[in-house]
Design an enzyme around this catalytic site. Sequence first.
Site, short mmCIF file in Angstrom:
data_model
loop_
_atom_site.label_atom_id
_atom_site.label_comp_id
_atom_site.label_asym_id
_atom_site.label_seq_id
_atom_site.Cartn_x
_atom_site.Cartn_y
_atom_site.Cartn_z
N HIS A 177 0.66 -1.17 -0.04
CA HIS A 177 0.06 -0.01 0.10
C HIS A 177 1.00 1.18 0.01
O HIS A 177 0.64 2.21 0.95
CB HIS A 177 -0.95 -0.07 1.35
CG HIS A 177 -2.41 0.16 0.80
ND1 HIS A 177 -2.93 -1.16 0.46
CD2 HIS A 177 -3.17 1.08 1.20
CE1 HIS A 177 -4.23 -0.70 0.04
NE2 HIS A 177 -4.44 0.58 0.67
N ASP A 181 -3.51 6.92 -1.50
CA ASP A 181 -5.03 6.45 -2.24
C ASP A 181 -4.59 5.79 -3.84
O ASP A 181 -3.47 6.22 -4.15
CB ASP A 181 -5.86 7.48 -2.32
CG ASP A 181 -7.18 7.07 -2.64
OD1 ASP A 181 -7.40 6.05 -2.47
OD2 ASP A 181 -8.04 7.83 -3.32
N ASN A 183 -4.08 2.39 -4.60
CA ASN A 183 -3.27 1.44 -4.56
C ASN A 183 -3.84 0.27 -5.44
O ASN A 183 -3.05 -0.42 -6.18
CB ASN A 183 -2.85 0.86 -3.14
CG ASN A 183 -2.08 2.09 -2.34
OD1 ASN A 183 -0.77 2.08 -2.86
ND2 ASN A 183 -2.85 3.02 -1.52
N ARG A 185 -6.03 0.32 -7.78
CA ARG A 185 -6.06 0.66 -9.41
C ARG A 185 -4.51 0.47 -9.86
O ARG A 185 -4.52 0.06 -10.99
CB ARG A 185 -6.84 1.92 -9.68
CG ARG A 185 -8.21 1.97 -9.62
CD ARG A 185 -8.97 3.09 -9.39
NE ARG A 185 -8.96 3.68 -8.03
CZ ARG A 185 -9.68 4.60 -7.67
NH1 ARG A 185 -10.74 4.90 -8.62
NH2 ARG A 185 -9.76 4.74 -6.58
N ARG A 188 -3.74 -3.16 -10.15
CA ARG A 188 -4.48 -3.90 -11.50
C ARG A 188 -3.85 -3.47 -12.64
O ARG A 188 -3.72 -4.30 -13.50
CB ARG A 188 -5.92 -3.76 -11.25
CG ARG A 188 -6.46 -4.20 -10.15
CD ARG A 188 -8.00 -4.14 -10.17
NE ARG A 188 -8.63 -3.01 -9.81
CZ ARG A 188 -8.75 -2.52 -8.60
NH1 ARG A 188 -8.66 -3.23 -7.63
NH2 ARG A 188 -9.32 -1.07 -8.46
#
Length: 262
Positions: A177, A181, A183, A185, A188
């Site tokens: 992580h 914010d 992480n 996406r 993937r």
Amino acid sequence: MSNEALFQKIDRYAAVIRSRRPLSEAEVRELDAYYKIGTTYSSNALEGNSLTLSETKVLLEDGITVGGKPIRDCYEATGHAKAYDYMLSVARSGNPAVTEDVIRHLHFLFYHGIDPDAAGTYRTGQVFITGTTYVPPAAEDVPACMAALAAELPEKRAALHPVEFAAYAHRRLVDIHPFQDGNGRTARLLMNLLLIGQGYCVVSIPPVLRHEYITALQQAQRERNPSDEAFVKLIAECEIEAQRDYCRMFRIKLPDRDTPEQ
């Protein structure tokens, strides 16, 4: 079906798909646009983005925003599309090496419209993942964790099936992580970079599988008896669906024993 059996099916499908390549330049452009829109929609929807597939398509193709939708949701879509284009360029560069710079740039492109200062920058505070007891590393440990991840990927690539390797890279990035914010996406996008780079199809996790996706990640992150099996299985099944979709679009007949029931 075991994960090993899923990998064998994936490779049978992949052999059929590769036998029909190369595609024309026009077909590549059409396919890239199709997957960019679908993957942008699904990846954002997993995180609560309110844009529908059709709204995402209109925004990315025509630049038209939808009235009443949060501006952040629009930035998430346009940012993801930019990161997707970069992901494709790296994946097609020829046996791409995944470095920290590549991962940070994926995040930068996705997040720049939302928070330019945080885009591509490792977090400076502790983060918590809602709904799980797993706690990511402390902020001061993130640089070392990311360096270790980048260093271990070549060895993992050699030891694991390509789909399992891509799933592993995804899961490890989510474990760390590294960003405040975005992480999931970024993870993937990284996963698909690795899949495309080795000749496989783009994996898109549909929002309807959000619960299964989160549960599988939690099983891999639990303190006692962690296991990647369910997560790898989910990614493998999504790869098979992507291959079937590809074959549907290009009217490619799959082996009779692998043809899905109607």
